[in-house]
Motif scaffolding. Sequence first.
Motif, short mmCIF file in Angstrom:
data_model
loop_
_atom_site.label_atom_id
_atom_site.label_comp_id
_atom_site.label_asym_id
_atom_site.label_seq_id
_atom_site.Cartn_x
_atom_site.Cartn_y
_atom_site.Cartn_z
N LYS A 154 -50.20 51.62 42.90
CA LYS A 154 -50.46 50.89 41.76
C LYS A 154 -50.58 49.33 42.18
O LYS A 154 -51.57 48.45 41.73
N ALA A 155 -49.76 48.95 43.20
CA ALA A 155 -49.98 47.37 43.62
C ALA A 155 -51.19 47.29 44.40
O ALA A 155 -51.93 46.07 44.16
N MET A 156 -51.81 48.02 44.99
CA MET A 156 -53.21 48.23 45.53
C MET A 156 -54.14 47.84 44.48
O MET A 156 -55.33 47.36 44.80
N GLU A 157 -53.85 48.29 43.34
CA GLU A 157 -54.82 48.29 42.11
C GLU A 157 -54.76 46.90 41.56
O GLU A 157 -55.75 46.59 40.64
N GLY A 158 -53.76 46.11 42.05
CA GLY A 158 -53.80 44.49 41.42
C GLY A 158 -52.43 44.66 40.62
O GLY A 158 -52.33 43.46 39.91
#
Length: 256
Positions: free
Chosen positions: A141-145
Amino acid sequence: MFIQSGAWVITSRDRTMEKQWLKKIINLLRNLRFKIFISVSLLIMIPTIIVSIVLVNLSVDSYSDKKIERFKINNSMLKNSIVSEGYLEKNNQSKVIETQIAQLAGEHNCRVQIINSQYVIVEDTDNSAVGKTSVAENVIKAMEGKSIFINSKKGKYVEFAQPLIISVNVSNNIVNNKSSIIGVLYIRYSMEDVQSYRKTVDRFAAIADSLVAVFALIMAWICSVALTDRLRKCTVQLRELHMVIHMMKIRVNILK
């Protein structure tokens, strides 16, 4: 016959004792002084206990919130340093970043991981997952922003997963600059000291409640003695007044 009779005598005595105790309890409950004593005690102690519970919860929540705010500040400082130092572009080598991570892990008893854009863990304070691929939901999720924050009171920890974002120049115009996610900063802080803080606050609250309970019992006893005497005097005066009024009515009826 003697045994049966003896057994019957013992049973009857037991019943008599039970009746006597029951009468004493009933008389105590009917006693005005006892009623005043219980009422005053409860009026002082119940609000005190409620206020004590509320204050303890507010104090613990405030302590926890302040810790989390400090964690967020530390996260922002480390994240900005990783981006500004070009840590992921410099083969994961930077004394500034390494010093910050070591201080953060030592001061707050936390686990810090840095994951690159290929989901590979390039830094881990536990040194147990370096080089491995992270497919944790929060990392994805963090890699998605998305910035992830989890407060697990049962697990006694807080967890952050924040994207590492850099600006990419696509032209000489600053307005046209685009953001690119180059990795994720994952930090898990222990909240064990919050439970220790709660135990300390609970201990002080228990001491305060005990002192208030002693004060309540003393005040209840004083009030029960003072009010009982006054109420008895008032009752006697009311009876006398009632008798006077009754006698006057009788005299008036006689005169008529």
